[in-house]
Structure formats: structure tokens, C-alpha cells
Design an enzyme around this catalytic site. Structure first.
Site, PDB file in Angstrom:
ATOM      1  CG  ASP A 136      -1.845   1.183   1.132  1.00  0.00           C
ATOM      2  OD1 ASP A 136      -2.484   1.566   0.148  1.00  0.00           O
ATOM      3  OD2 ASP A 136      -2.012   1.817   2.359  1.00  0.00           O
ATOM      4  CG  ASP A 196      -1.854   7.311   0.543  1.00  0.00           C
ATOM      5  OD1 ASP A 196      -0.990   7.889   0.131  1.00  0.00           O
ATOM      6  OD2 ASP A 196      -3.119   7.629   0.057  1.00  0.00           O
ATOM      7  N   GLY A 240      -8.030   3.698   3.681  1.00  0.00           N
ATOM      8  CA  GLY A 240      -7.567   2.551   2.755  1.00  0.00           C
ATOM      9  C   GLY A 240      -8.979   2.386   1.788  1.00  0.00           C
ATOM     10  NE  ARG A 250     -10.800  11.079  -4.517  1.00  0.00           N
ATOM     11  CZ  ARG A 250     -10.923  11.279  -5.852  1.00  0.00           C
ATOM     12  NH1 ARG A 250     -12.043  12.500  -6.137  1.00  0.00           N
ATOM     13  NH2 ARG A 250     -10.339  11.039  -6.702  1.00  0.00           N
ATOM     14  CB  SER A 292      -4.619   7.129  -3.755  1.00  0.00           C
ATOM     15  OG  SER A 292      -4.411   8.441  -3.963  1.00  0.00           O
ATOM     16  CG  ASN A 302      -4.402  12.011  -5.866  1.00  0.00           C
ATOM     17  OD1 ASN A 302      -4.404  13.023  -6.958  1.00  0.00           O
ATOM     18  ND2 ASN A 302      -5.363  12.348  -4.917  1.00  0.00           N
ATOM     19  CG  ASP A 328      -1.768   2.451   6.596  1.00  0.00           C
ATOM     20  OD1 ASP A 328      -1.818   3.619   6.955  1.00  0.00           O
ATOM     21  OD2 ASP A 328      -1.992   1.991   5.587  1.00  0.00           O
TER      22      ASP A 328
END
Length: 243
Positions: free
Chosen positions: A16, A18, A60, A63, A139, A141, A197
């Protein structure tokens, strides 16, 4: 610690982004807070959005799923809208786009540095093990964040929100994005490691039948990560580098 995870026999490590490779979870948390609390104030809702809401309903997930699930937790509903919605529209997609704008502004202003321990693990895997690596992120991004952190060239495979939408892959906690990354790397799922996470990401790794699921405790708690399906929990990925 050499006994936490035996890398022999591991074909792929699926990271992952972020909160695992970069502390962009903090940027996401600030952006979600700004967006949701502004929305709630506009609706006259007194109970604010908090970090606990982030971990319980948003962390996680894709969005728009995060928007939908948080609103449901407060008994609120909005029209679904369309991904092309203007950020000022009060639809699920509009609020998601509003949050994305806030995130982009913070990232552009502040940049992001990868976790040193995560870079140490990437260095170890590249130099010593031959383990193939990919980024699997909800994401949209992910690529800009990897570029800002100086990590983009390390990964041949990135399965992010853009890829998931294009290929119609359901997001975490479903395992499909992790499975796709393993396939693209030519690795067996049972011989791949998921490093996450977020509770939704850990649950995705466990649901997919991956060989190991590593929970990275950046605040959600080791017990919660274990309950979600992590068989190894660390505070920093440097703990997975043989010393």
C-alpha cells in the site's frame, strides 16, 4: 528482527502507499477533515468528523466509498452523482472530488518524504532477494505521490484508483486490486506478501489468500490490525529488514 518474516520463497511484495511507503495518510486525514467538517457545518450537524471516523469508515477505501460509508455512519445520504461532478456539488462524487482538490493543494504546498524504514526495506528487497514489488493503492493520486517522494522508478507495477476504475476492479476490502498486482508481476498469490496500514487493506489481503499479510501500525492499533487479518504487525518496515 530476522524472525518476523522469512523472505525466502516470497515472489512478490505488494505495498500500500499512504501510511506504508509515505506519510501521505496524514495529508489525506487533513484533507478529509477539512472537507467533511465543512460539509457537516453546512448541514447544521454539531458532531464533528474526527480521526476515529477516518480509521473506521474512510482509511484505505476508494474515495467515493469512503464518502458513502462515512455519510451512512451519520445516517446521511446524498445522490451518487458522477465522477465528473464539480467539487461544489453535494453528491457522493462531488464531495469525493472536493476532498481530492484539498489533497492536491496540500501535496503541492508541502511535498512528501518516504518513510526511511520503508526505503530501507525496498533497498533490501531490490539488492538481496529478487522479490518483485508493486504498489497497490486505492488513491487516484498514487503516481503523483510516488513521483513527489522519489519512488516512482522503483515500481514497474502500480495498481491504483485509476487502474481500478479502468479495469472495473472493486476496491479494498475486496482483494481484487492486490490479486491484479500479483498477476501483473507474474507472482502466485500464495507466495506474495501484502503490506498495509489500513484495516480495509489488511482485510483484503486476508480475503485474497495471500501468503503473508503485514499490518503496519501507524495509529490504528496492533490488535485491530490482527483482528482484521494481519499475521505480522510492525510499527516500521525497517523491522522486516534482516539485521
Amino acid at each position: 528482527m530476522t524472525d518476523l518474516l522469512d523472505w525466502s520463497g516470497v515472489e512478490a511484495a505488494l505495498f500500500d502507499l499512504d501510511g506504508v511507503l509515505t506519510p501521505t495518510a496524514e495529508v489525506h486525514m487533513r484533507a478529509w477533515s477539512v472537507m467533511f467538517n465543512g460539509f457537516l457545518r453546512g448541514r447544521g450537524v454539531e458532531e464533528p468528523y474526527t480521526d476515529a471516523d477516518y480509521f473506521a469508515h474512510v482509511d484505505g477505501k476508494p474515495r467515493y466509498d469512503g464518502v458513502r460509508d462515512f455519510l451512512a455512519s451519520r445516517g446521511l445520504t446524498l445522490p451518487e452523482g458522477d465522477p465528473s461532478d464539480d467539487p461544489q456539488r453535494e453528491t457522493v462524487c462531488g464531495l469525493g472530488n472536493r476532498k481530492n482538490d484539498a489533497f492536491a493543494q496540500v501535496l503541492a504546498a508541502d511535498g512528501v518524504q518516504p518513510y526511511p524504514g520503508s526505503v530501507a526495506l525496498l533497498d533490501h528487497l531490490a539488492a538481496a532477494t529478487g522479490v518483485r514489488i508493486a504498489v497497490v493503492s486505492s488513491s487516484r493520486n498514487a503516481v503523483p505521490v510516488l513521483e513527489a517522494a522519489g519512488l516512482r522508478t522503483r515500481f514497474d507495477v502500480v495498481v491504483d484508483g485509476v487502474v481500478a476504475a479502468r479495469d472495473q476492479l472493486p476496491g479494498k476490502p475486496r482483494p481484487d486490486t492486490f490479486v491484479r498486482a500479483a498477476e501483473l508481476l507474474g507472482a502466485q498469490v500464495a507466495a506474495s506478501v501484502v503490506l498495509e496500514d489500513a484495516l480495509s487493506g489488511v482485510a483484503a489481503g486476508r480475503a485474497g489468500g495471500f501468503g503473508h499479510v503485514v499490518g503496519v501500525d501507524r495509529g490504528v492499533g496492533a490488535e485491530a490490525l490482527t483482528r482484521a487479518g494481519a499475521d505480522v504487525v510492525v510499527r516500521d518496515l525497517a523491522e522486516l529488514v534482516p539485521g
